[in-house]
Design a protein around this motif. Structure first.
Motif, PDB file in Angstrom:
ATOM      1  N   TYR A 190      42.423  42.970  63.066  1.00  0.00           N
ATOM      2  CA  TYR A 190      43.597  43.290  63.223  1.00  0.00           C
ATOM      3  C   TYR A 190      44.440  42.005  63.780  1.00  0.00           C
ATOM      4  O   TYR A 190      44.488  41.902  64.942  1.00  0.00           O
ATOM      5  N   THR A 192      46.280  39.822  58.780  1.00  0.00           N
ATOM      6  CA  THR A 192      45.971  40.945  57.917  1.00  0.00           C
ATOM      7  C   THR A 192      47.119  42.170  57.871  1.00  0.00           C
ATOM      8  O   THR A 192      47.002  43.255  57.412  1.00  0.00           O
ATOM      9  N   PHE A 193      48.013  41.591  58.663  1.00  0.00           N
ATOM     10  CA  PHE A 193      49.113  42.853  58.901  1.00  0.00           C
ATOM     11  C   PHE A 193      50.131  42.522  57.676  1.00  0.00           C
ATOM     12  O   PHE A 193      50.797  41.627  57.412  1.00  0.00           O
ATOM     13  N   VAL A 194      50.666  43.612  56.793  1.00  0.00           N
ATOM     14  CA  VAL A 194      51.463  43.776  55.976  1.00  0.00           C
ATOM     15  C   VAL A 194      52.816  43.987  56.406  1.00  0.00           C
ATOM     16  O   VAL A 194      53.166  45.074  57.123  1.00  0.00           O
ATOM     17  N   ASN A 242      58.006  48.366  59.760  1.00  0.00           N
ATOM     18  CA  ASN A 242      57.479  47.870  61.015  1.00  0.00           C
ATOM     19  C   ASN A 242      57.901  46.218  61.189  1.00  0.00           C
ATOM     20  O   ASN A 242      57.214  45.705  61.921  1.00  0.00           O
ATOM     21  N   GLY A 274      48.495  56.220  63.082  1.00  0.00           N
ATOM     22  CA  GLY A 274      47.896  55.446  62.128  1.00  0.00           C
ATOM     23  C   GLY A 274      49.082  54.588  61.602  1.00  0.00           C
ATOM     24  O   GLY A 274      48.784  54.009  60.142  1.00  0.00           O
ATOM     25  N   LEU A 275      49.918  53.895  62.087  1.00  0.00           N
ATOM     26  CA  LEU A 275      51.027  53.245  61.437  1.00  0.00           C
ATOM     27  C   LEU A 275      50.847  51.668  61.847  1.00  0.00           C
ATOM     28  O   LEU A 275      51.845  50.943  61.649  1.00  0.00           O
ATOM     29  N   GLY A 276      49.856  51.415  62.546  1.00  0.00           N
ATOM     30  CA  GLY A 276      49.950  49.740  62.959  1.00  0.00           C
ATOM     31  C   GLY A 276      50.062  49.500  64.382  1.00  0.00           C
ATOM     32  O   GLY A 276      50.227  48.304  64.654  1.00  0.00           O
ATOM     33  N   LYS A 277      50.247  50.521  65.298  1.00  0.00           N
ATOM     34  CA  LYS A 277      50.711  49.983  66.555  1.00  0.00           C
ATOM     35  C   LYS A 277      49.531  49.126  67.297  1.00  0.00           C
ATOM     36  O   LYS A 277      49.658  48.235  67.883  1.00  0.00           O
ATOM     37  N   THR A 278      48.073  49.954  66.916  1.00  0.00           N
ATOM     38  CA  THR A 278      47.127  49.220  67.567  1.00  0.00           C
ATOM     39  C   THR A 278      46.672  47.658  66.768  1.00  0.00           C
ATOM     40  O   THR A 278      46.525  46.799  67.627  1.00  0.00           O
ATOM     41  N   HIS A 279      47.088  47.720  65.779  1.00  0.00           N
ATOM     42  CA  HIS A 279      46.895  46.461  65.009  1.00  0.00           C
ATOM     43  C   HIS A 279      47.739  45.511  65.503  1.00  0.00           C
ATOM     44  O   HIS A 279      47.176  44.356  65.844  1.00  0.00           O
ATOM     45  N   ASP A 294      48.299  53.947  73.656  1.00  0.00           N
ATOM     46  CA  ASP A 294      48.287  55.449  73.638  1.00  0.00           C
ATOM     47  C   ASP A 294      48.549  56.089  74.746  1.00  0.00           C
ATOM     48  O   ASP A 294      48.039  56.818  75.318  1.00  0.00           O
ATOM     49  N   LYS A 299      44.126  44.996  51.389  1.00  0.00           N
ATOM     50  CA  LYS A 299      42.665  45.427  51.683  1.00  0.00           C
ATOM     51  C   LYS A 299      41.418  45.317  50.591  1.00  0.00           C
ATOM     52  O   LYS A 299      40.518  44.924  51.156  1.00  0.00           O
ATOM     53  N   ILE A 317      48.600  55.012  57.425  1.00  0.00           N
ATOM     54  CA  ILE A 317      47.799  53.877  56.707  1.00  0.00           C
ATOM     55  C   ILE A 317      46.456  54.146  56.912  1.00  0.00           C
ATOM     56  O   ILE A 317      45.722  53.522  56.349  1.00  0.00           O
ATOM     57  N   ARG A 318      45.939  54.551  58.147  1.00  0.00           N
ATOM     58  CA  ARG A 318      44.668  54.800  58.366  1.00  0.00           C
ATOM     59  C   ARG A 318      44.057  55.820  57.176  1.00  0.00           C
ATOM     60  O   ARG A 318      43.060  55.663  56.528  1.00  0.00           O
ATOM     61  N   GLU A 337      43.902  53.916  53.949  1.00  0.00           N
ATOM     62  CA  GLU A 337      42.525  52.992  54.056  1.00  0.00           C
ATOM     63  C   GLU A 337      41.317  53.858  53.786  1.00  0.00           C
ATOM     64  O   GLU A 337      40.317  53.617  52.947  1.00  0.00           O
TER      65      GLU A 337
HETATM   66  N1  LIG Z   1      51.280  46.848  58.259  1.00  0.00           N
HETATM   67  C1  LIG Z   1      49.844  46.870  58.067  1.00  0.00           C
HETATM   68  N2  LIG Z   1      49.344  46.155  57.364  1.00  0.00           N
HETATM   69  C2  LIG Z   1      47.689  46.233  57.223  1.00  0.00           C
HETATM   70  N3  LIG Z   1      47.112  47.144  57.885  1.00  0.00           N
HETATM   71  C3  LIG Z   1      47.624  48.112  58.468  1.00  0.00           C
HETATM   72  C4  LIG Z   1      49.364  48.092  58.711  1.00  0.00           C
HETATM   73  N4  LIG Z   1      49.579  48.985  59.766  1.00  0.00           N
HETATM   74  C5  LIG Z   1      48.400  49.705  59.923  1.00  0.00           C
HETATM   75  N5  LIG Z   1      47.252  49.186  59.540  1.00  0.00           N
HETATM   76  C6  LIG Z   1      45.978  49.672  59.299  1.00  0.00           C
HETATM   77  O1  LIG Z   1      45.915  51.109  59.660  1.00  0.00           O
HETATM   78  C7  LIG Z   1      44.924  51.210  60.392  1.00  0.00           C
HETATM   79  C8  LIG Z   1      45.511  52.410  61.478  1.00  0.00           C
HETATM   80  O2  LIG Z   1      46.562  51.553  62.270  1.00  0.00           O
HETATM   81  P1  LIG Z   1      46.438  51.494  63.784  1.00  0.00           P
HETATM   82  O3  LIG Z   1      45.081  51.915  64.553  1.00  0.00           O
HETATM   83  O4  LIG Z   1      47.058  50.354  64.426  1.00  0.00           O
HETATM   84  O5  LIG Z   1      47.450  52.689  63.919  1.00  0.00           O
HETATM   85  P2  LIG Z   1      48.360  53.446  65.444  1.00  0.00           P
HETATM   86  O6  LIG Z   1      49.446  53.344  65.176  1.00  0.00           O
HETATM   87  O7  LIG Z   1      47.743  52.588  66.826  1.00  0.00           O
HETATM   88  O8  LIG Z   1      47.642  54.837  65.355  1.00  0.00           O
HETATM   89  P3  LIG Z   1      47.233  55.729  66.423  1.00  0.00           P
HETATM   90  O9  LIG Z   1      48.835  56.362  66.772  1.00  0.00           O
HETATM   91  O10 LIG Z   1      46.326  56.831  65.935  1.00  0.00           O
HETATM   92  O11 LIG Z   1      46.481  54.871  67.498  1.00  0.00           O
HETATM   93  C9  LIG Z   1      44.150  50.315  61.034  1.00  0.00           C
HETATM   94  O12 LIG Z   1      43.106  50.010  60.208  1.00  0.00           O
HETATM   95  C10 LIG Z   1      45.160  49.224  60.624  1.00  0.00           C
HETATM   96  O13 LIG Z   1      44.605  48.018  60.305  1.00  0.00           O
END
Ligand SMILES: Nc1ncnc2c1ncn2[C@@H]1O[C@H](COP(=O)(O)OP(=O)(O)OP(=O)(O)O)[C@@H](O)[C@H]1O
Length: 444
Positions: free
Chosen positions: A113, A117-119, A124, A152-157, A213, A286, A310-311, A314
């Motif tokens: 993360y 690797t973030f698109v 976003n 699964g939209l990339g917040k943690t990433h 979270d 990916k 996005i999860r 993947e």
């Molecule tokens: N913009 C992006 N580019 C590449 N990969 C992404 C992107 N956004 C999300 N992902 C991938 O999607 C997956 C889910 O992202 P992440 O865990 O960050 O979501 P989240 O918003 O934190 O979800 P949750 O609410 O379930 O915690 C991860 O594997 C992350 O790498």
């Protein structure tokens, strides 16, 4: 394995409960857990036949059980003993993954993360820009930085990416990443073990605190109180705080007003679902990282099927990859369509909620909403309840645990059971089929 891993014990227990003894002895006892990474778990099985059986019949359950264990979606992978032996041979010793990894998941940064690797896409862009600013100028402009948006939209990433970038600039920085649930657990344990001082040091003696979270702080009074003090200590010290949640602070039920107002001191940015173009770009990135060759039209096909999370996107790629390995065929659009058959929800685009489904189903069968969500076991109520659960799974993007919760706090296995039961009945029972079609029409 002499000392089975707790995860494997957990999985075995689960399968024992859900399979017949013969099935359990045949498929589960002959298998073994061989690898755990941040987003996958690999099971070794004796033969290709076993592998195909796991792939076709046990994957859904595995995903559910893994979700239960990790609290997030983890992809199960299956390898034959022969493939595993080859894999071990080819691996450099220092890269061997170990089971210790599991305990590190919650507290360390995931190397995958990163900003690299973030698109970046429309949904976003702002969040990404704010993350970069914070990584480069922590504790000054946007403190706290608050990301909110759907699953699964990339917040943690992005949160981890801030941590990596910060470390690059500041290799000795102390960074702590934690989910709000782990924060709560650490806090409770510290009270039980009388180690509050250690707990405080652990959380207040950092340069960057990342808490994921925080909607799960709802209802946890004591934890909120402690977090309030942690927040103040860090903020006063000009240390950066980054938080995520599925919604804005003022929409989190029972979040103390003083926390809501503090979270608003910095910047709140939302992340919205990616458009098709971004989804294709994510898949391409990916696939390249995995060394997969996938034609552009196949990438577009996959991205067109999975449109919100996005999860899941993947997950779809992993599934297509596994499918092509099993079939020993190149990845094409028709192979992807086959592989994703069960993931593609035909009615998914309908904009319905679980609550609407519950209302329509209870009206259709003339039972009360309370009964629909309740525990009564009479057939006139059980069937509509199972139908409503089935439709919630079919027509919405909610996870099984979430659906269970909306039905009076039921376990997700009850939802799986309901889903499987209705799905099976649908293939034989025309009357039921007709009723469900009518309900779907009302929902449209
Ligand atoms: N913009 C992006 N580019 C590449 N990969 C992404 C992107 N956004 C999300 N992902 C991938 O999607 C997956 C889910 O992202 P992440 O865990 O960050 O979501 P989240 O918003 O934190 O979800 P949750 O609410 O379930 O915690 C991860 O594997 C992350 O790498």
């Amino acid at each position: 394995m002499n000392n089975p891993h707790p995860l494997w014990i957990h999985l075995q227990d689960k399968f024992k409960q859900s399979l017949s003894k013969v099935s359990y002895d045949t498929w589960i006892q002959s298998a073994n857990l061989v690898r755990v990474t941040d987003n996958s778990v690999t099971i070794e099985v004796p033969s290709t036949l076993h592998k195909e059986y796991w792939q076709n019949n046990l994957t859904t359950r595995m995903v559910e059980y893994l979700y239960e264990y990790f609290g997030r979606e983890i992809s199960p992978l299956f390898v034959t003993s022969e493939e595993q032996a080859n894999h071990e041979e080819n691996k450099e010793p220092q890269k061997r993954e170990s089971f210790d990894h599991i305990s590190m998941v919650s507290s360390t940064l995931n190397s995958k993360y990163s900003f690299d690797t973030f698109v970046i896409g429309k949904g976003n862009q702002m969040a990404h820009a704010a993350a970069l600013v914070v990584a480069e100028e922590p504790g000054t402009i946007y403190n706290p930085l608050f990301f909110y948006g759907g699953v699964g939209l990339g917040k943690t990433h992005l949160m981890h990416a801030i941590g990596h970038q910060y470390l690059q600039i500041n290799p000795n920085a102390k960074i702590k990443y934690v989910s709000s649930e782990n924060f709560a657990n650490d806090f409770i344990n510290s009270i039980q073990n009388r180690t509050q001082e250690k707990f405080r040091q652990q959380y207040r003696n950092v340069d960057l605190l990342l808490v994921d979270d925080i909607q799960f702080f709802a209802d946890k009074e004591g934890t909120q109180e402690e977090f309030f003090h942690t927040f103040n200590a860090l903020y006063d010290d000009r240390k950066q705080i980054v938080l995520t949640s599925d919604r804005l602070p003022n929409e989190i039920p029972k979040l103390q007003e003083r926390l809501v107002s503090r979270f608003a001191w910095g910047l709140s940015v939302d992340i919205t679902p990616p458009d098709l173009e971004t989804r294709i770009a994510i898949l391409r990135k990916k696939a390249n990282a995995e060394g997969l060759e996938i034609p552009n039209d196949t990438l577009s096909y996959i991205a067109g099927q999975i449109d919100s999370n996005i999860r899941e996107l993947e997950g779809a790629l992993v599934r297509v990859q596994a499918y092509s390995a099993i079939q020993r065929n190149d990845i094409t659009t028709s192979l992807a369509a086959d592989a994703l058959k069960s993931m593609v929800k035909k009615d998914k685009n309908l904009d319905v909620s679980i609550a609407t489904i519950q209302q329509v189903v209870s009206k259709f069968y003339q039972i009360t909403l309370a009964d629909l969500k309740g525990k009564k076991r009479v057939r006139q109520i059980v069937l509509p309840r199972q139908i409503a659960m089935y439709l919630s799974r079919e027509m919405t993007n909610n996870s099984l645990p979430k659906i269970g919760k909306e039905f009076g706090g039921k376990d997700h296995t009850t939802v799986i059971h309901a889903y499987e039961k209705i799905e099976k009945a649908l293939s034989k029972d025309d009357e039921l089929k007709h009723e469900i079609e009518q309900i779907k029409k009302s929902l449209q």
